[in-house]
Design a protein around this motif. Sequence first.
Motif, PDB file in Angstrom:
ATOM      1  N   LEU A  61       0.823  -1.329  -0.223  1.00  0.00           N
ATOM      2  CA  LEU A  61      -0.009   0.016  -0.047  1.00  0.00           C
ATOM      3  C   LEU A  61       0.962   1.005   0.064  1.00  0.00           C
ATOM      4  O   LEU A  61       1.880   1.492   0.880  1.00  0.00           O
ATOM      5  CB  LEU A  61      -0.936   0.050   1.359  1.00  0.00           C
ATOM      6  N   ILE A  62       0.775   2.176  -1.060  1.00  0.00           N
ATOM      7  CA  ILE A  62       1.684   3.500  -1.254  1.00  0.00           C
ATOM      8  C   ILE A  62       0.869   4.665  -0.899  1.00  0.00           C
ATOM      9  O   ILE A  62      -0.272   4.864  -1.533  1.00  0.00           O
ATOM     10  CB  ILE A  62       2.275   3.389  -2.456  1.00  0.00           C
ATOM     11  N   SER A  63       1.322   5.339   0.035  1.00  0.00           N
ATOM     12  CA  SER A  63       0.607   6.495   0.446  1.00  0.00           C
ATOM     13  C   SER A  63       0.942   7.588  -0.611  1.00  0.00           C
ATOM     14  O   SER A  63       1.839   7.470  -1.251  1.00  0.00           O
ATOM     15  CB  SER A  63       1.198   6.923   1.710  1.00  0.00           C
ATOM     16  N   TYR A  64       0.149   8.546  -0.395  1.00  0.00           N
ATOM     17  CA  TYR A  64       0.524   9.776  -1.345  1.00  0.00           C
ATOM     18  C   TYR A  64       1.909  10.308  -1.298  1.00  0.00           C
ATOM     19  O   TYR A  64       2.510  10.829  -2.068  1.00  0.00           O
ATOM     20  CB  TYR A  64      -0.673  10.757  -1.264  1.00  0.00           C
ATOM     21  N   GLN A  65       2.133  10.588   0.083  1.00  0.00           N
ATOM     22  CA  GLN A  65       3.309  11.145   0.533  1.00  0.00           C
ATOM     23  C   GLN A  65       4.466  10.021  -0.129  1.00  0.00           C
ATOM     24  O   GLN A  65       5.405  10.741  -0.654  1.00  0.00           O
ATOM     25  CB  GLN A  65       3.433  11.142   1.996  1.00  0.00           C
ATOM     26  N   ALA A  66       4.484   8.938   0.078  1.00  0.00           N
ATOM     27  CA  ALA A  66       5.631   7.944  -0.338  1.00  0.00           C
ATOM     28  C   ALA A  66       5.885   8.027  -1.808  1.00  0.00           C
ATOM     29  O   ALA A  66       6.647   8.109  -2.408  1.00  0.00           O
ATOM     30  CB  ALA A  66       5.241   6.460   0.020  1.00  0.00           C
ATOM     31  N   LEU A  67       4.404   8.053  -2.570  1.00  0.00           N
ATOM     32  CA  LEU A  67       4.457   8.027  -4.304  1.00  0.00           C
ATOM     33  C   LEU A  67       5.218   9.367  -4.663  1.00  0.00           C
ATOM     34  O   LEU A  67       6.074   9.311  -5.538  1.00  0.00           O
ATOM     35  CB  LEU A  67       3.035   7.693  -4.635  1.00  0.00           C
ATOM     36  N   ASN A  68       4.647  10.479  -3.852  1.00  0.00           N
ATOM     37  CA  ASN A  68       5.431  11.901  -4.420  1.00  0.00           C
ATOM     38  C   ASN A  68       6.976  11.713  -4.064  1.00  0.00           C
ATOM     39  O   ASN A  68       7.456  12.098  -5.063  1.00  0.00           O
ATOM     40  CB  ASN A  68       4.660  12.906  -3.420  1.00  0.00           C
ATOM     41  N   GLN A  69       7.400  11.311  -3.036  1.00  0.00           N
ATOM     42  CA  GLN A  69       8.866  11.033  -2.692  1.00  0.00           C
ATOM     43  C   GLN A  69       9.434  10.227  -3.798  1.00  0.00           C
ATOM     44  O   GLN A  69      10.633  10.527  -4.403  1.00  0.00           O
ATOM     45  CB  GLN A  69       9.035  10.743  -1.475  1.00  0.00           C
ATOM     46  N   SER A  70       8.947   8.981  -4.099  1.00  0.00           N
ATOM     47  CA  SER A  70       9.344   8.026  -5.287  1.00  0.00           C
ATOM     48  C   SER A  70       9.460   8.766  -6.473  1.00  0.00           C
ATOM     49  O   SER A  70      10.524   8.715  -7.512  1.00  0.00           O
ATOM     50  CB  SER A  70       8.528   6.982  -5.254  1.00  0.00           C
ATOM     51  N   VAL A  71       8.474   9.887  -6.897  1.00  0.00           N
ATOM     52  CA  VAL A  71       8.411  10.409  -7.934  1.00  0.00           C
ATOM     53  C   VAL A  71       9.630  11.360  -8.142  1.00  0.00           C
ATOM     54  O   VAL A  71      10.315  11.477  -9.215  1.00  0.00           O
ATOM     55  CB  VAL A  71       6.931  10.959  -8.398  1.00  0.00           C
ATOM     56  N   ASP A  72       9.876  11.980  -7.194  1.00  0.00           N
ATOM     57  CA  ASP A  72      10.915  12.944  -6.928  1.00  0.00           C
ATOM     58  C   ASP A  72      12.017  12.254  -7.210  1.00  0.00           C
ATOM     59  O   ASP A  72      13.257  12.746  -7.906  1.00  0.00           O
ATOM     60  CB  ASP A  72      11.020  13.777  -5.731  1.00  0.00           C
ATOM     61  N   ARG A  73      12.426  11.128  -6.527  1.00  0.00           N
ATOM     62  CA  ARG A  73      13.707  10.265  -6.805  1.00  0.00           C
ATOM     63  C   ARG A  73      13.900   9.820  -8.189  1.00  0.00           C
ATOM     64  O   ARG A  73      15.097   9.843  -8.787  1.00  0.00           O
ATOM     65  CB  ARG A  73      13.737   9.102  -5.922  1.00  0.00           C
TER      66      ARG A  73
ATOM     67  N   LYS B  80      16.003   3.803  -4.077  1.00  0.00           N
ATOM     68  CA  LYS B  80      15.030   4.106  -2.875  1.00  0.00           C
ATOM     69  C   LYS B  80      15.796   5.166  -2.101  1.00  0.00           C
ATOM     70  O   LYS B  80      14.883   5.558  -1.032  1.00  0.00           O
ATOM     71  CB  LYS B  80      14.839   2.982  -2.384  1.00  0.00           C
ATOM     72  N   GLU B  81      16.996   5.613  -2.103  1.00  0.00           N
ATOM     73  CA  GLU B  81      17.738   6.571  -1.388  1.00  0.00           C
ATOM     74  C   GLU B  81      17.313   7.769  -1.767  1.00  0.00           C
ATOM     75  O   GLU B  81      16.926   8.123  -3.123  1.00  0.00           O
ATOM     76  CB  GLU B  81      19.175   6.311  -1.522  1.00  0.00           C
ATOM     77  N   THR B  82      17.366   8.725  -0.726  1.00  0.00           N
ATOM     78  CA  THR B  82      16.514  10.186  -1.099  1.00  0.00           C
ATOM     79  C   THR B  82      17.636  10.589  -2.218  1.00  0.00           C
ATOM     80  O   THR B  82      18.979  10.615  -1.902  1.00  0.00           O
ATOM     81  CB  THR B  82      16.776  11.122   0.122  1.00  0.00           C
ATOM     82  N   GLU B  83      17.216  11.453  -3.262  1.00  0.00           N
ATOM     83  CA  GLU B  83      18.145  12.224  -4.104  1.00  0.00           C
ATOM     84  C   GLU B  83      17.614  13.721  -4.395  1.00  0.00           C
ATOM     85  O   GLU B  83      16.307  13.908  -4.066  1.00  0.00           O
ATOM     86  CB  GLU B  83      17.948  11.559  -5.585  1.00  0.00           C
ATOM     87  N   GLU B  84      18.439  14.439  -4.344  1.00  0.00           N
ATOM     88  CA  GLU B  84      17.948  16.035  -4.588  1.00  0.00           C
ATOM     89  C   GLU B  84      17.271  16.504  -5.717  1.00  0.00           C
ATOM     90  O   GLU B  84      17.924  15.956  -6.879  1.00  0.00           O
ATOM     91  CB  GLU B  84      19.513  16.844  -4.678  1.00  0.00           C
ATOM     92  N   PHE B  85      16.105  16.929  -5.655  1.00  0.00           N
ATOM     93  CA  PHE B  85      15.138  17.144  -6.701  1.00  0.00           C
ATOM     94  C   PHE B  85      14.444  18.502  -6.410  1.00  0.00           C
ATOM     95  O   PHE B  85      13.592  18.237  -5.353  1.00  0.00           O
ATOM     96  CB  PHE B  85      14.514  16.167  -7.269  1.00  0.00           C
TER      97      PHE B  85
END
Length: 465
Positions: free
Chosen positions: A27-39, A121-126
């Motif tokens: 189950l992917i939350s909106y916040q998690a999906l949004n962060q994945s899109v930024d990565r 899956k690690e945070t990238e600057e965007f």
Amino acid sequence: MAQMKDPLQISAVTNPDAIAVVNGAELISYQALNQSVDRCAASLLRQGIKQTEHIGYLGTNSLEAITLLFACIRIGALFCPLSTRFPQTQISELLDQLDIVALYESKPGRFDVPSIQRWSKETEEFQPKPLESGQPSTLILTSGSSGFPKAAVHSLGNHIASAQGSADQIPLKPGDAWLASLPFFHIGGIAIVIRCLLAGATVVLPSHKSLIDNLASHPITHLSLVNAQLQQLLQEPQGCRYVARLHCLLLGGGAITESLQSQLNQLNVPAFCSYGLTEMASQVTTGRVNTQGVCGHLLANRELRINEGIIEVRGATCFLGYYQQGTINQPFDQDGWFNTKDIGQWVNGQLKVSGRSDNMFISGGENVQPEEIEAALKQHANVSDAVVIAIDDPKFSKLPVAIIKTVTNDFDQDELTDFICQRIARFKRPRHYFSWSETIENELKISRKRALEYVMSQMGHSEDR
């Protein structure tokens, strides 16, 4: 051009913990999906993808496809989903014709274009930049039912305007769940994603091959099907139970049979039909399903007129044009109207589509519209689907023949002829009937070109007049 945020960014702020996507047990939350899109967006930039470049996607409906779609939007690239059912040679041709610079696929290395590397899956600057509502964002192929598919270019504004108008007839809210039953390489599949993420609802990705298993795996409130899929679903042991749970059933495929209408009435499910096309980012009109073949009322953000019997459209959902040889060809008249080549009329404020102007043929000096004959055939209790095409004839120039799908898997040609002659002019009756073949199906529509090839192979050019 006006600036805007994509619907995922908005819902990630207003409903961060709500479920955006169900991916099997995940189950992917909106916040998690949004962060994945930024990565993913950061990864695309790191891989050298530039604004306005075309990124291909070749695969099933997946979380990766949704992520890549919105990542492309955020960096100004175009998301280009391709059908996995195309032969490899055709995909190679499309990659070249559509100027796709990189491709994401489940089995990389099959084609002569760079592969998109999986994002970390690690945070990238965007840092997301403001988006222009009119910037090109997707390249969606038309169904190609009568020839080679065309590549329609849509902006993010087109997609959002489409979703907003759809909500006028089909309410969608947080907590609702729409099964992604239509492929993402089809405009209807992309429309499901945009509608859900704009409304804060949930996209449920198919995790099983069969529709009935997908309905059993997660509570579904909204479902998009073509008529043939619904008929098959209702024949399943638990099919009626799952359909009865729906808040909305959106059907494509024209008028439904009286028996199917009766079943839906008994289940008391809100069932809708629509008229739409790739070029208008999906729906144009929507209304309650019926046996008369009317397609409902005009939705917001669209305009439609009947010009000499032909449906023409324009409005906020209308595509930017077709991508051809490095440019966007705009097939509009001086006032911005797009000729759909569909024949239609208004009936008590609702649109009725009679068929395609380029499907009509002349038999013995009379105009014959195949869709009229198909609609009449589908009124027969034993006929669940039908396609009518024209074959050459030395006396009449052209004659209609029919390919039919029956409930009992057999039919009586004389009985069908008597039945249809009570409903349409006798000269329009099919001269031959053929059993259904899956070879004539082209994704969600029928390929009339394949239908003709099938008929000619079956009849050996002999006719019974």
